[in-house]
Design an enzyme around this catalytic site. Structure first.
Site, PDB file in Angstrom:
ATOM      1  N   ALA A  18       0.830  -1.194   0.000  1.00  0.00           N
ATOM      2  CA  ALA A  18       0.000   0.000   0.000  1.00  0.00           C
ATOM      3  C   ALA A  18       0.869   1.250   0.000  1.00  0.00           C
ATOM      4  O   ALA A  18       1.819   1.367   0.777  1.00  0.00           O
ATOM      5  CB  ALA A  18      -0.925   0.000   1.216  1.00  0.00           C
ATOM      6  N   CYS A 100      -1.747  -8.599   5.385  1.00  0.00           N
ATOM      7  CA  CYS A 100      -1.432  -7.276   5.924  1.00  0.00           C
ATOM      8  C   CYS A 100      -1.595  -7.259   7.443  1.00  0.00           C
ATOM      9  O   CYS A 100      -2.658  -7.622   7.964  1.00  0.00           O
ATOM     10  CB  CYS A 100      -2.333  -6.227   5.293  1.00  0.00           C
ATOM     11  SG  CYS A 100      -2.010  -4.555   5.905  1.00  0.00           S
TER      12      CYS A 100
END
Length: 332
Positions: A18, A100
């Site tokens: 990200a 994540c």
């Protein structure tokens, strides 16, 4: 290496990150030898799909190579909807994020938090696989903490429900990015399933990639932080795997050219205001070895105009090359 109908150029992949693996960086790493590049994760919440951030993350216009898009969420139906939306938008592979460790993701029960709930993992995988006609892949961690490394169980659920390739980061959710990645669990996962397994975590050199492949038996490696400011790592690994020879970092002239082009593409992609801000972190990564006192980065981070950023980089590399020439000159 093959994922569904897609034959990859090699078994080296750029990890989805990200705020990093946007279209300019994906395309750069692709040119530098990555066999597959994966987008930044996209939320399965349709309410955010029209935000500027999501629109940039979903922008694949003119993108070369296989388009792999990662989605994140905890609701099976929303994940299925997100998968269909992204396939309609050009995704050729859909990757599910269960790796994540970020708190803002995990507090929504998404990312690696899902590893605590194998039944929910199975529901999400089934829903996404049934929703699209493209290959679905999965990225996980080894478990949610060091006492609960259930990566093998999750991998078997993934294989049994149609996942076509599995990437495993060699840390648990609780580990975040601290300490060192471990590869024992990845080795066990590879022995337990027959779909391709991709090893991820702390692969920052060609020799490390070779060692991880040999130890785990993995079908490929996925590079994340090791590619930040170092996109030529893919060329270096591929060269080493093919020849056993170490390929040195490119000369300063090539580093300058790559960085200049990357920053210019960031400016073009995001516009001058956001592009200037986003370029700063990339320049910091590129110059970490050259600018150890961070003097140039302090100056660069104060620049507010796109053209002046590029001018500053050109001046900096010209000075670096002059210094390098003096150091190797016989007169010196």
């Amino acid at each position: 290496m093959q994922i569904g109908p897609y034959q990859l150029d090699n078994n080296l992949m750029l990890a989805p990150m990200a705020g990093v693996t946007d279209r300019p960086f994906r395309q750069l790493c692709r040119r530098m030898g990555a066999g597959l590049v994966v987008s930044e994760m996209l939320s399965s919440n349709p309410k955010v799909w029209n935000t500027a951030k999501s629109m940039h993350r979903m922008d694949h216009s003119g993108e070369e190579g296989i388009r792999s898009v990662q989605i994140a969420g905890a609701d099976p139906e929303l994940m299925a909807q997100a998968a269909r939306f992204n396939v309609d938008n050009g995704a050729q592979i859909v990757d599910i994020n269960m790796g994540c460790p970020a708190k803002k993701v995990n507090k929504k029960l998404a990312g690696s938090a899902l590893l605590q709930y194998p039944d929910l993992v199975e529901s999400i995988v089934k829903a996404v696989v049934a929703a699209v006609d493209v290959p679905v892949t999965l990225k996980i961690r080894t478990g949610w903490n060091t006492d609960n490394r259930n990566g093998v169980d999750i991998a078997q659920i993934a294989e049994q429900n149609g996942i076509q390739s599995l990437a495993v980061h060699g840390r648990t959710r609780a580990c975040m990015y601290k300490g060192y990645a471990e590869y024992d669990t990845i080795r066990k996962i590879k022995a337990a399933i027959s779909i391709p397994v991709i090893a991820n975590g702390d692969i920052t050199s060609a020799q490390k990639a070779r060692d991880v492949l040999d130890y785990t038996g993995a079908d490929g490696v996925m590079i994340g932080r090791g590619a930040q400011g170092n996109p030529w790592i893919f060329k270096q690994i591929q060269h080493f795997l093919e020849t056993g020879e170490t390929l040195e970092a490119p000369p300063l002239s090539e580093q300058h050219q790559v960085l200049h082009e990357h920053v210019a593409n960031v400016h073009a992609f995001y516009g001058d205001i956001s592009g200037v801000r986003i370029a700063r972190k990339h320049v910091g990564w590129y110059l970490a070895e050259h600018d150890k006192e961070r003097q140039f980065r302090k100056t660069f981070n104060s620049i507010e105009q796109a053209d002046l950023q590029l001018d500053a980089l050109d001046d900096y590399f010209q000075a670096l090359q002059k210094r390098e020439t003096r150091q190797i000159s016989p007169a010196a």
